[in-house]
Design a protein around this motif. Structure first.
Motif, PDB file in Angstrom:
ATOM      1  N   UNK A   1     -38.718 -38.333  11.611  1.00  0.00           N
ATOM      2  CA  UNK A   1     -39.217 -37.094  12.171  1.00  0.00           C
ATOM      3  C   UNK A   1     -39.467 -36.098  11.056  1.00  0.00           C
ATOM      4  N   UNK A   2     -40.538 -35.309  11.186  1.00  0.00           N
ATOM      5  CA  UNK A   2     -40.808 -34.338  10.142  1.00  0.00           C
ATOM      6  C   UNK A   2     -39.754 -33.238  10.129  1.00  0.00           C
ATOM      7  N   UNK A   3     -39.494 -32.704   8.944  1.00  0.00           N
ATOM      8  CA  UNK A   3     -38.506 -31.628   8.827  1.00  0.00           C
ATOM      9  C   UNK A   3     -39.128 -30.261   9.064  1.00  0.00           C
ATOM     10  N   UNK A   4     -40.445 -30.164   8.992  1.00  0.00           N
ATOM     11  CA  UNK A   4     -41.119 -28.884   9.209  1.00  0.00           C
ATOM     12  C   UNK A   4     -41.658 -28.825  10.637  1.00  0.00           C
ATOM     13  N   UNK A   5     -40.743 -28.802  11.610  1.00  0.00           N
ATOM     14  CA  UNK A   5     -41.124 -28.828  13.012  1.00  0.00           C
ATOM     15  C   UNK A   5     -41.865 -27.555  13.395  1.00  0.00           C
TER      16      UNK A   5
ATOM     17  N   UNK B   1     -46.693 -40.434  15.070  1.00  0.00           N
ATOM     18  CA  UNK B   1     -46.247 -39.810  13.819  1.00  0.00           C
ATOM     19  C   UNK B   1     -46.832 -38.417  13.614  1.00  0.00           C
ATOM     20  N   UNK B   2     -48.016 -38.168  14.175  1.00  0.00           N
ATOM     21  CA  UNK B   2     -48.775 -36.988  13.750  1.00  0.00           C
ATOM     22  C   UNK B   2     -48.974 -35.924  14.820  1.00  0.00           C
ATOM     23  N   UNK B   3     -48.286 -36.014  15.941  1.00  0.00           N
ATOM     24  CA  UNK B   3     -48.478 -34.986  16.958  1.00  0.00           C
ATOM     25  C   UNK B   3     -47.251 -34.799  17.839  1.00  0.00           C
ATOM     26  N   UNK B   4     -47.064 -33.577  18.298  1.00  0.00           N
ATOM     27  CA  UNK B   4     -46.117 -33.243  19.352  1.00  0.00           C
ATOM     28  C   UNK B   4     -46.906 -33.216  20.654  1.00  0.00           C
TER      29      UNK B   4
ATOM     30  N   UNK C   1     -41.401 -34.412  20.614  1.00  0.00           N
ATOM     31  CA  UNK C   1     -41.650 -34.207  19.185  1.00  0.00           C
ATOM     32  C   UNK C   1     -42.244 -35.471  18.557  1.00  0.00           C
ATOM     33  N   UNK C   2     -43.029 -35.285  17.513  1.00  0.00           N
ATOM     34  CA  UNK C   2     -43.543 -36.416  16.746  1.00  0.00           C
ATOM     35  C   UNK C   2     -42.359 -37.283  16.324  1.00  0.00           C
ATOM     36  N   UNK C   3     -42.484 -38.586  16.507  1.00  0.00           N
ATOM     37  CA  UNK C   3     -41.427 -39.517  16.131  1.00  0.00           C
ATOM     38  C   UNK C   3     -40.485 -39.873  17.262  1.00  0.00           C
ATOM     39  N   UNK C   4     -40.445 -39.081  18.337  1.00  0.00           N
ATOM     40  CA  UNK C   4     -39.566 -39.403  19.466  1.00  0.00           C
ATOM     41  C   UNK C   4     -40.185 -40.501  20.323  1.00  0.00           C
TER      42      UNK C   4
ATOM     43  N   UNK D   1     -52.547 -33.635  14.664  1.00  0.00           N
ATOM     44  CA  UNK D   1     -53.681 -34.530  14.457  1.00  0.00           C
ATOM     45  C   UNK D   1     -53.703 -35.565  15.576  1.00  0.00           C
ATOM     46  N   UNK D   2     -54.680 -35.466  16.473  1.00  0.00           N
ATOM     47  CA  UNK D   2     -54.747 -36.367  17.623  1.00  0.00           C
ATOM     48  C   UNK D   2     -55.631 -37.558  17.289  1.00  0.00           C
ATOM     49  N   UNK D   3     -55.064 -38.748  17.425  1.00  0.00           N
ATOM     50  CA  UNK D   3     -55.785 -39.994  17.199  1.00  0.00           C
ATOM     51  C   UNK D   3     -55.138 -41.053  18.073  1.00  0.00           C
ATOM     52  N   UNK D   4     -55.905 -41.664  18.973  1.00  0.00           N
ATOM     53  CA  UNK D   4     -55.347 -42.687  19.863  1.00  0.00           C
ATOM     54  C   UNK D   4     -54.776 -43.871  19.070  1.00  0.00           C
ATOM     55  N   UNK D   5     -55.209 -44.049  17.830  1.00  0.00           N
ATOM     56  CA  UNK D   5     -54.667 -45.137  17.002  1.00  0.00           C
ATOM     57  C   UNK D   5     -53.282 -44.810  16.450  1.00  0.00           C
ATOM     58  N   UNK D   6     -52.811 -43.579  16.658  1.00  0.00           N
ATOM     59  CA  UNK D   6     -51.482 -43.168  16.198  1.00  0.00           C
ATOM     60  C   UNK D   6     -50.429 -43.465  17.275  1.00  0.00           C
TER      61      UNK D   6
END
Length: 121
Positions: A1-5, A49-52, A82-85, A105-110
């Motif tokens: 999870x990113x630290x800069x939430x 990884x890239x979006x909440x 959160x990203x990563x959950x 960053x929204x990407x269906x491949x993520x």
């Protein structure tokens, strides 16, 4: 999870003579979807990884799974993912709709699928 939430979105309510409205975002890039889940079905258990994502239950019977916790929201209830959950949306019976607002960053491949009833994991 990113630290800069990013801070949790502040949902603002404004009263008007005819009723009120809730504002979920203001002048920021987002992706907005209404997810329709058929009766008794559920999405894959996944993470990004890239979006909440902010979920708002629109119908009774929705089931949210976030970070291993099962939530049965009432219509209008909100949950921040959160990203990563790990997370998934499902139906406890009837078809349901969920408003999803994605921040980042929204990407269906993520999508990293961890479990899937449809053979996509």
């Amino acid at each position: 999870m990113p630290t800069d939430l990013r801070p949790e979105p502040e949902v603002e309510t404004e009263r008007r003579p005819w009723g009120a409205f809730e504002r979920f975002t203001l002048n920021e890039p987002t992706t907005v979807k209404i997810i329709h889940v058929d009766a008794g079905q559920r999405l894959s258990l996944q993470r990004h990884r890239h979006r909440d994502e902010l979920w708002v239950a629109l119908d009774a019977g929705a089931v949210f799974e976030v970070g291993g916790e099962r939530i049965e929201p009432a219509p209008g209830d909100r949950v921040l993912v959160r990203a990563g959950q790990t997370h998934r949306i499902g139906s406890a019976g009837p078809a349901v709709r969920v408003l999803e607002i994605a921040f980042g960053d929204f990407d269906e491949d993520d999508i990293e699928r961890l479990e899937d009833a449809y053979g996509r994991a």
